[in-house]
Motif scaffolding. Structure first.
Motif, PDB file in Angstrom:
ATOM      1  N   PHE A 254      22.763  51.016  34.084  1.00 31.07           N
ATOM      2  CA  PHE A 254      23.380  52.261  34.542  1.00 31.07           C
ATOM      3  C   PHE A 254      22.511  53.468  34.178  1.00 31.07           C
ATOM      4  O   PHE A 254      22.278  54.363  35.000  1.00 31.07           O
ATOM      5  CB  PHE A 254      24.774  52.387  33.903  1.00 31.07           C
ATOM      6  CG  PHE A 254      25.460  53.683  34.175  1.00 31.07           C
ATOM      7  CD1 PHE A 254      26.079  53.929  35.392  1.00 31.07           C
ATOM      8  CD2 PHE A 254      25.491  54.678  33.204  1.00 31.07           C
ATOM      9  CE1 PHE A 254      26.719  55.138  35.640  1.00 31.07           C
ATOM     10  CE2 PHE A 254      26.132  55.896  33.447  1.00 31.07           C
ATOM     11  CZ  PHE A 254      26.742  56.122  34.661  1.00 31.07           C
ATOM     12  N   LEU A 255      21.995  53.486  32.944  1.00 32.83           N
ATOM     13  CA  LEU A 255      21.159  54.615  32.505  1.00 32.83           C
ATOM     14  C   LEU A 255      19.843  54.652  33.291  1.00 32.83           C
ATOM     15  O   LEU A 255      19.377  55.716  33.687  1.00 32.83           O
ATOM     16  CB  LEU A 255      20.867  54.516  31.004  1.00 32.83           C
ATOM     17  CG  LEU A 255      22.073  54.635  30.067  1.00 32.83           C
ATOM     18  CD1 LEU A 255      21.629  54.497  28.612  1.00 32.83           C
ATOM     19  CD2 LEU A 255      22.808  55.952  30.271  1.00 32.83           C
ATOM     20  N   THR A 256      19.268  53.480  33.496  1.00 33.76           N
ATOM     21  CA  THR A 256      18.012  53.407  34.230  1.00 33.76           C
ATOM     22  C   THR A 256      18.208  53.886  35.666  1.00 33.76           C
ATOM     23  O   THR A 256      17.373  54.602  36.212  1.00 33.76           O
ATOM     24  CB  THR A 256      17.494  51.949  34.206  1.00 33.76           C
ATOM     25  OG1 THR A 256      17.446  51.526  32.837  1.00 33.76           O
ATOM     26  CG2 THR A 256      16.105  51.854  34.786  1.00 33.76           C
ATOM     27  N   GLU A 257      19.330  53.507  36.252  1.00 37.09           N
ATOM     28  CA  GLU A 257      19.617  53.972  37.622  1.00 37.09           C
ATOM     29  C   GLU A 257      19.776  55.493  37.643  1.00 37.09           C
ATOM     30  O   GLU A 257      19.339  56.152  38.578  1.00 37.09           O
ATOM     31  CB  GLU A 257      20.894  53.312  38.149  1.00 37.09           C
ATOM     32  CG  GLU A 257      20.666  51.881  38.585  1.00 37.09           C
ATOM     33  CD  GLU A 257      21.977  51.114  38.831  1.00 37.09           C
ATOM     34  OE1 GLU A 257      21.886  49.904  39.046  1.00 37.09           O
ATOM     35  OE2 GLU A 257      23.053  51.740  38.790  1.00 37.09           O
ATOM     36  N   GLY A 258      20.401  56.028  36.592  1.00 32.59           N
ATOM     37  CA  GLY A 258      20.564  57.479  36.493  1.00 32.59           C
ATOM     38  C   GLY A 258      19.221  58.179  36.481  1.00 32.59           C
ATOM     39  O   GLY A 258      19.013  59.191  37.150  1.00 32.59           O
ATOM     40  N   LYS A 259      18.300  57.612  35.733  1.00 33.78           N
ATOM     41  CA  LYS A 259      16.946  58.166  35.654  1.00 33.78           C
ATOM     42  C   LYS A 259      16.276  58.108  37.040  1.00 33.78           C
ATOM     43  O   LYS A 259      15.632  59.063  37.475  1.00 33.78           O
ATOM     44  CB  LYS A 259      16.145  57.379  34.601  1.00 33.78           C
ATOM     45  CG  LYS A 259      14.644  57.324  34.795  1.00 33.78           C
ATOM     46  CD  LYS A 259      13.949  58.638  34.501  1.00 33.78           C
ATOM     47  CE  LYS A 259      12.445  58.525  34.794  1.00 33.78           C
ATOM     48  NZ  LYS A 259      11.829  59.810  35.075  1.00 33.78           N
ATOM     49  N   GLU A 260      16.449  56.985  37.739  1.00 32.13           N
ATOM     50  CA  GLU A 260      15.808  56.847  39.050  1.00 32.13           C
ATOM     51  C   GLU A 260      16.400  57.820  40.073  1.00 32.13           C
ATOM     52  O   GLU A 260      15.681  58.413  40.862  1.00 32.13           O
ATOM     53  CB  GLU A 260      15.908  55.396  39.539  1.00 32.13           C
ATOM     54  CG  GLU A 260      14.816  54.549  38.899  1.00 32.13           C
ATOM     55  CD  GLU A 260      15.151  53.077  38.822  1.00 32.13           C
ATOM     56  OE1 GLU A 260      16.099  52.651  39.509  1.00 32.13           O
ATOM     57  OE2 GLU A 260      14.468  52.355  38.072  1.00 32.13           O
TER      58      GLU A 260
END
Lengths: 115, 224
Positions: B213-219
């Protein structure tokens, strides 16, 4: 307990404003306070007197206007006032209403100044 | 000759200075491409253990760093340094929360453009941090299973100002008879639609979903 630093910023702001307008004394600060500001009314009132000591605001009053939490209800397509900050549901139809319209205020709206 | 006090309208947000600085920080983070996640919780909810687990998992694949607020000690930074990610401590002294100016000072030792994600651990406190915008992209509020399911109802403001709730220490949920359904319902009551994750920093259970979820937020941020 961050109310003291908040009271000190208010006092500083009011003293600057009074000086800018050539007024010697601030008699009162009028504040709008929402339940979602994270500031506790009683703690702020207590801190206010401490923050005023030795400033042009010594002896002044803090007049707090409590602002209710108002949300936008997507089902009613209207603003609704919440009875409790523990339940973000429309008081009219019960729909979840996360969108806060008012209630985060921590805003000085007026000063009572003495020439 | 005095005509008595006169009422002068001013209209000024008391936290204007902090809000303006937070906005500038948010612009800096965006320009540098750093996704900034802040953590708030009561003392002892497991922020540091959670962050250690997050940093240890992300460090090999992402350029991550952390800024950690603590009242008096540097213990948290020492613990987090085990993750090998760069960690800086902000010792707040008697101040019970981080504000935007403390974050700005804490950033001095980081090169933001060399980071993908920055985590900011606030001081353990469920009241004061809710008033201060730190310029973060995402605010996580942590709730441990030992704290009681009604914590969101007791501290609605902090849950309302956060974006995501993380229930921690789920490995001991059964032992403390944690009622996950009640906790979730209470979170939804103060912040309808809030995304909730359940994790154990100790066993790693639930961490993959949260990290994704956090990685997707960054992307998403980088694509905007």
């Amino acid at each position: 307990m961050h109310e003291l630093s908040i009271a000190m910023s208010m006092v500083e702001m009011a003293a600057e404003e009074a000086a800018r307008r050539g007024c010697a004394q601030v008699c009162a600060i009028h504040l709008r306070l929402g339940p979602l500001s994270g500031v506790v009314r009683e703690a702020l009132l207590f801190s206010y007197d401490v923050a005023c000591e030795g400033t042009p605001l010594e002896g002044s009053r803090l007049v707090i206007e409590d602002v209710p939490v108002v949300v936008f209800c997507p089902a009613c397509a209207a603003e609704q006032t919440l009875a409790s900050v523990q339940r973000f549901f429309c008081p009219a139809c019960g729909t979840p209403a996360p969108q806060v319209v008012r209630g985060r205020e921590l805003e000085v709206v007026a000063l009572e100044l003495e020439q | 000759m005095s005509s008595g006090p006169r009422l002068v309208e001013v209209r000024q947000n008391v936290l204007k200075q902090n809000d303006l600085l937070a906005r500038r920080l948010r612009e800096r983070f965006r320009a540098a491409g750093v996704f900034v996640v802040s953590l708030v919780s009561s003392p002892g909810a497991g922020k540091t253990a959670f962050l250690e687990s997050v940093l240890t998992r992300l460090h090999p694949v992402r350029r991550v760093a952390a800024l950690v607020g603590d009242l008096a000690t540097e213990n948290d930074a020492a613990r987090l340094a085990r993750s090998k990610a760069p960690v800086r401590q902000i010792v707040t002294g008697t101040v019970c929360h981080l504000d935007a100016s403390m974050v700005e000072r804490g950033l001095e030792e980081f090169r933001l453009e060399e980071l993908d994600m920055l985590f900011i651990e606030n001081v353990g406190n469920l009241v004061c941090p809710s008033s201060y915008d730190l310029g973060e992209s995402l605010r996580l509020v942590l709730l441990s299973v030992t704290e009681g399911e009604d914590k969101p109802l007791k501290y609605p403001t902090i849950f309302n100002t956060a974006d995501v709730a993380v229930i921690t220490k789920t490995d001991i949920a059964a032992a403390v008879e944690f009622d996950a359904a009640a906790a979730r319902a209470n979170i939804q009551s103060v912040r309808p639609g809030m995304r909730i994750f359940e994790v154990s920093s100790k066993t790693g259970e639930g961490m993959d979903g949260l990290l994704q979820f956090l990685t997707e937020g960054k992307e998403v941020m980088s694509d905007e």
